[in-house]
Scaffold this motif. Structure first.
Motif, PDB file in Angstrom:
ATOM      1  N   PRO A 211       3.728 -56.634  -0.806  1.00 57.58           N
ATOM      2  CA  PRO A 211       3.791 -57.882   0.491  1.00 57.58           C
ATOM      3  C   PRO A 211       2.552 -57.724   1.129  1.00 57.58           C
ATOM      4  O   PRO A 211       1.761 -56.311   0.614  1.00 57.58           O
ATOM      5  CB  PRO A 211       5.096 -57.185   1.394  1.00 57.58           C
ATOM      6  N   PRO A 212       1.795 -58.641   1.091  1.00 56.78           N
ATOM      7  CA  PRO A 212       0.574 -58.412   1.852  1.00 56.78           C
ATOM      8  C   PRO A 212       0.703 -58.296   3.230  1.00 56.78           C
ATOM      9  O   PRO A 212       1.965 -57.666   3.576  1.00 56.78           O
ATOM     10  CB  PRO A 212       0.580 -60.269   1.918  1.00 56.78           C
ATOM     11  N   VAL A 213      -0.454 -57.486   3.124  1.00 61.34           N
ATOM     12  CA  VAL A 213      -0.200 -56.896   4.563  1.00 61.34           C
ATOM     13  C   VAL A 213      -1.608 -56.983   5.577  1.00 61.34           C
ATOM     14  O   VAL A 213      -2.494 -57.193   4.936  1.00 61.34           O
ATOM     15  CB  VAL A 213      -0.212 -55.174   4.657  1.00 61.34           C
ATOM     16  N   SER A 214      -2.197 -57.308   6.428  1.00 60.07           N
ATOM     17  CA  SER A 214      -3.336 -57.042   7.434  1.00 60.07           C
ATOM     18  C   SER A 214      -3.932 -55.680   7.241  1.00 60.07           C
ATOM     19  O   SER A 214      -3.719 -54.760   7.383  1.00 60.07           O
ATOM     20  CB  SER A 214      -2.086 -57.267   9.183  1.00 60.07           C
ATOM     21  N   ALA A 215      -4.825 -56.544   8.136  1.00 61.45           N
ATOM     22  CA  ALA A 215      -6.547 -55.302   7.643  1.00 61.45           C
ATOM     23  C   ALA A 215      -7.182 -55.186   9.428  1.00 61.45           C
ATOM     24  O   ALA A 215      -7.419 -56.761   9.211  1.00 61.45           O
ATOM     25  CB  ALA A 215      -6.161 -54.424   6.083  1.00 61.45           C
ATOM     26  N   ARG A 216      -7.261 -54.720   9.499  1.00 62.42           N
ATOM     27  CA  ARG A 216      -8.517 -54.069  10.722  1.00 62.42           C
ATOM     28  C   ARG A 216      -9.643 -53.202  10.000  1.00 62.42           C
ATOM     29  O   ARG A 216      -9.476 -52.029   9.730  1.00 62.42           O
ATOM     30  CB  ARG A 216      -8.014 -54.061  11.245  1.00 62.42           C
ATOM     31  N   VAL A 217     -11.100 -53.681  10.522  1.00 61.66           N
ATOM     32  CA  VAL A 217     -11.758 -52.824  10.852  1.00 61.66           C
ATOM     33  C   VAL A 217     -11.826 -50.709  10.928  1.00 61.66           C
ATOM     34  O   VAL A 217     -11.237 -51.349  11.883  1.00 61.66           O
ATOM     35  CB  VAL A 217     -13.218 -53.009  10.903  1.00 61.66           C
ATOM     36  N   VAL A 218     -12.433 -50.226  10.360  1.00 61.99           N
ATOM     37  CA  VAL A 218     -12.225 -48.996  11.090  1.00 61.99           C
ATOM     38  C   VAL A 218     -13.229 -48.688  11.804  1.00 61.99           C
ATOM     39  O   VAL A 218     -14.509 -48.685  11.571  1.00 61.99           O
ATOM     40  CB  VAL A 218     -11.339 -47.634   9.776  1.00 61.99           C
ATOM     41  N   PRO A 219     -13.331 -47.791  12.336  1.00 64.42           N
ATOM     42  CA  PRO A 219     -14.078 -46.936  13.444  1.00 64.42           C
ATOM     43  C   PRO A 219     -15.097 -46.673  12.405  1.00 64.42           C
ATOM     44  O   PRO A 219     -14.802 -45.760  11.483  1.00 64.42           O
ATOM     45  CB  PRO A 219     -13.383 -46.347  14.549  1.00 64.42           C
TER      46      PRO A 219
ATOM     47  N   SER B 150     -20.379 -44.324   4.982  1.00 61.23           N
ATOM     48  CA  SER B 150     -19.634 -43.785   5.234  1.00 61.23           C
ATOM     49  C   SER B 150     -18.793 -43.054   4.669  1.00 61.23           C
ATOM     50  O   SER B 150     -17.674 -42.813   3.562  1.00 61.23           O
ATOM     51  CB  SER B 150     -18.067 -45.392   4.209  1.00 61.23           C
ATOM     52  N   PRO B 151     -18.033 -42.019   5.982  1.00 64.76           N
ATOM     53  CA  PRO B 151     -17.334 -41.014   5.691  1.00 64.76           C
ATOM     54  C   PRO B 151     -15.592 -40.637   5.920  1.00 64.76           C
ATOM     55  O   PRO B 151     -15.569 -39.932   4.415  1.00 64.76           O
ATOM     56  CB  PRO B 151     -17.280 -39.734   7.053  1.00 64.76           C
ATOM     57  N   VAL B 152     -15.194 -42.154   4.775  1.00 63.78           N
ATOM     58  CA  VAL B 152     -14.246 -42.488   4.406  1.00 63.78           C
ATOM     59  C   VAL B 152     -14.012 -42.504   2.868  1.00 63.78           C
ATOM     60  O   VAL B 152     -13.516 -41.991   2.088  1.00 63.78           O
ATOM     61  CB  VAL B 152     -13.646 -43.835   5.515  1.00 63.78           C
ATOM     62  N   ILE B 153     -15.265 -42.817   2.967  1.00 68.01           N
ATOM     63  CA  ILE B 153     -15.155 -43.525   1.223  1.00 68.01           C
ATOM     64  C   ILE B 153     -16.095 -41.511   0.957  1.00 68.01           C
ATOM     65  O   ILE B 153     -15.278 -41.762  -0.340  1.00 68.01           O
ATOM     66  CB  ILE B 153     -16.045 -44.542   1.251  1.00 68.01           C
ATOM     67  N   LYS B 154     -16.630 -41.144   1.152  1.00 74.16           N
ATOM     68  CA  LYS B 154     -17.405 -39.985   0.996  1.00 74.16           C
ATOM     69  C   LYS B 154     -16.329 -38.996   0.450  1.00 74.16           C
ATOM     70  O   LYS B 154     -15.394 -38.896  -0.484  1.00 74.16           O
ATOM     71  CB  LYS B 154     -18.281 -39.280   1.794  1.00 74.16           C
ATOM     72  N   GLY B 155     -15.115 -39.441   1.508  1.00 74.87           N
ATOM     73  CA  GLY B 155     -14.042 -38.187   1.212  1.00 74.87           C
ATOM     74  C   GLY B 155     -13.059 -38.569   0.414  1.00 74.87           C
ATOM     75  O   GLY B 155     -12.148 -38.114  -0.710  1.00 74.87           O
ATOM     76  N   LEU B 156     -12.916 -39.980   0.365  1.00 74.72           N
ATOM     77  CA  LEU B 156     -11.708 -40.416  -0.942  1.00 74.72           C
ATOM     78  C   LEU B 156     -12.326 -40.503  -2.499  1.00 74.72           C
ATOM     79  O   LEU B 156     -11.926 -40.817  -3.599  1.00 74.72           O
ATOM     80  CB  LEU B 156     -11.269 -42.246  -0.531  1.00 74.72           C
ATOM     81  N   SER B 157     -14.272 -40.557  -2.592  1.00 73.74           N
ATOM     82  CA  SER B 157     -14.882 -40.839  -4.068  1.00 73.74           C
ATOM     83  C   SER B 157     -14.983 -39.299  -4.314  1.00 73.74           C
ATOM     84  O   SER B 157     -16.048 -39.398  -4.966  1.00 73.74           O
ATOM     85  CB  SER B 157     -15.671 -41.683  -3.548  1.00 73.74           C
ATOM     86  N   ALA B 158     -15.483 -38.492  -3.679  1.00 78.27           N
ATOM     87  CA  ALA B 158     -16.116 -37.408  -3.969  1.00 78.27           C
ATOM     88  C   ALA B 158     -14.777 -36.322  -4.910  1.00 78.27           C
ATOM     89  O   ALA B 158     -14.396 -36.589  -5.426  1.00 78.27           O
ATOM     90  CB  ALA B 158     -15.910 -36.080  -2.744  1.00 78.27           C
ATOM     91  N   PRO B 159     -15.735 -35.647  -6.144  1.00 76.21           N
ATOM     92  CA  PRO B 159     -15.649 -34.697  -6.584  1.00 76.21           C
ATOM     93  C   PRO B 159     -14.395 -33.727  -5.952  1.00 76.21           C
ATOM     94  O   PRO B 159     -14.509 -33.100  -4.433  1.00 76.21           O
ATOM     95  CB  PRO B 159     -16.218 -33.858  -7.368  1.00 76.21           C
ATOM     96  N   GLY B 160     -12.966 -33.999  -6.535  1.00 75.02           N
ATOM     97  CA  GLY B 160     -11.411 -32.956  -6.204  1.00 75.02           C
ATOM     98  C   GLY B 160     -11.020 -34.102  -4.749  1.00 75.02           C
ATOM     99  O   GLY B 160     -10.229 -32.925  -4.485  1.00 75.02           O
TER     100      GLY B 160
END
Length: 440
Positions: free
Chosen positions: A58-66, A201-211
């Motif tokens: 199902p679709p979902v709403s979303a907002r910009v993170v801090p 973005s620290p969020v994307i850094k954490g999700l794309s880092a090795p490991g």
């Protein structure tokens, strides 16, 4: 070739779930998506994310993170990191890759006018243009256009290896300033690499880092959930803050019942009984038995659900009284429930008891079931080949009989760990023999 459809490809709408399509996005984990800031327009906007290639989500709403608002006008890179208002762990996230080089063949899927269901355009990575990277199309008609902003730029998919997202489409530019790429003499697409987004973005850094993720663990755990013939009790160690923990969070929704270490055991009993059908008026009898206050109800073993129920205990060694929880889990095994026991530290509280009271008995019973199946398979094959007679009855199940002898010898092994190791080896052999028997 690789996957044809991808859950992580998002179609974005503005205003509400049926509002106008305004661009694309990338799901990077169950809570987080990437798109362009100019697609979102305002940092407090509510966007609607559709899983364009999986109608079951199902679709979902979303907002910009801090900290996730990085518009080009403010010296950023035209990036918006969105937080989903409710997670979508059922969706497969995009595999992010920070590696990018000139000449790499890539493609992107967007939602241009007249192509609400999506259209894909191919190209090759060209040169750098500031922090953005030029994407060279074969023809001007394959340059991105309105509706592609925020789309994931993917590597060419290969057999057994999914496409990897190396960037996000930002814009296109034509030398004459015409509205369509093909109306200009020169037109190019532009993307921002995942590597650059991770710097912002620290969020994307954490999700794309090795490991950041434990892909091997995800594959093994996925097989365990998919195949009820896997071990009925699985014990694993998941260190806090590790990629393995992030992978576990992504797959935890597949368990029918989830119990966090230290949470209420009565809640676990309630959720477990929701999975069981029993005679009217006997709920309290089963409740009291599961909490250890009364004896086992008659024919409790006959109440096992037709499809195995999986119970995830997340952080068993964080339980204040692991012994009481382990006894409860042993009673749930009467219903045939499969158990995934997660420890934060190897050898933590409850480790030995889980091995001896849950894992070993479950695997012994599992081995016995596999032996019975192998014996039936061998006998059935002998009947098909018309080689069963009074003289051959004892020989047609020779393989199963040999393994039964090995199984009996396990009773004499006193060291629990050694016994477990030999039992695992027997189960692996039985599965291999059953697989060969199935192939004929």
């Amino acid at each position: 070739m690789g996957e044809l459809r991808a859950d992580w490809r998002l179609r974005l709408r503005r205003e509400d779930a049926h509002g106008p399509i305004c661009g694309a996005g990338v799901l990077v984990d169950q809570y987080t998506a990437l798109t362009c800031a100019h697609v979102v327009r305002e940092p407090d906007a509510v966007m609607w994310l559709e899983f364009a290639e999986n109608g079951g989500l199902p679709p979902v709403s979303a907002r910009v993170v801090p900290g996730g608002w990085l518009p080009a006008a403010a010296g950023g890179e035209d990036v918006a990191v969105l937080r989903l208002d409710s997670p979508r762990p059922q969706a497969r996230r995009a595999p992010l890759d920070t590696r990018l080089w000139g000449g790499m063949e890539v493609y992107a899927t967007g939602y241009a006018e007249g192509f609400d269901d999506g259209m894909s355009l191919w190209g090759r990575i060209g040169g750098a243009s500031g922090e953005r990277v030029q994407l060279d199309a074969v023809t001007r008609s394959e340059v991105v256009r309105a509706g592609f902003s925020g789309a994931g730029v993917c590597t060419r998919p290969e057999e057994g290896r999914p496409a990897r997202v190396v960037g996000v489409v930002m814009s296109w530019r034509g030398d004459l300033g015409e509205a369509l790429p093909e109306d200009n003499r020169l037109s190019f697409s532009y993307l921002i690499p995942i590597e650059r987004i991770a710097e912002l973005s620290p969020v994307i850094k954490g999700l794309s880092a090795p490991g950041a993720w434990d892909h091997g663990f995800e594959e093994r755990l996925g097989r365990w959930f998919d195949d009820p013939d896997e071990d009925p009790v699985k014990i694993t160690v998941v260190a806090p803050g590790s990629g393995k923990e992030r992978s576990l969070r992504q797959l935890a929704h597949r368990a029918h019942v989830v119990h966090r270490g230290g949470a209420s055991r009565p809640d676990l009993i309630d959720h477990a009984l929701d999975q069981v059908t029993f005679p009217a008026g006997e709920y309290l009898a089963y409740w009291d038995w599961l909490r250890g206050a009364k004896g086992r109800p008659e024919r409790a073993g006959d109440r096992a659900p037709l499809r195995p129920v999986t119970v995830l205990v997340d952080g068993l060694d964080e339980e204040a009284q692991p012994g009481a929880l382990i006894e409860l889990l042993a009673r749930l095994r009467v219903f045939g429930f499969r158990l995934l026991l997660v420890f934060r530290h190897e050898g933590g509280p409850g480790w030995t008891a889980s091995r001896d009271l849950l894992l070993l008995p479950a695997l012994l019973r599992h081995a016995d079931g596999l032996l019975d199946r192998l014996q039936r398979a061998e006998f059935g094959r002998a009947v098909q080949r018309d080689i069963v007679n009074s003289a051959s009855l004892g020989s047609v199940t020779e393989t199963a009989d040999r393994h039964r002898a090995t199984r009996r010898l396990l009773e004499d092994v006193r060291d629990p760990q050694q016994r477990l190791n030999r039992l695992r080896a027997l189960i692996r052999t039985l599965r291999a023999d059953l697989s060969r028997a199935a192939r004929g």
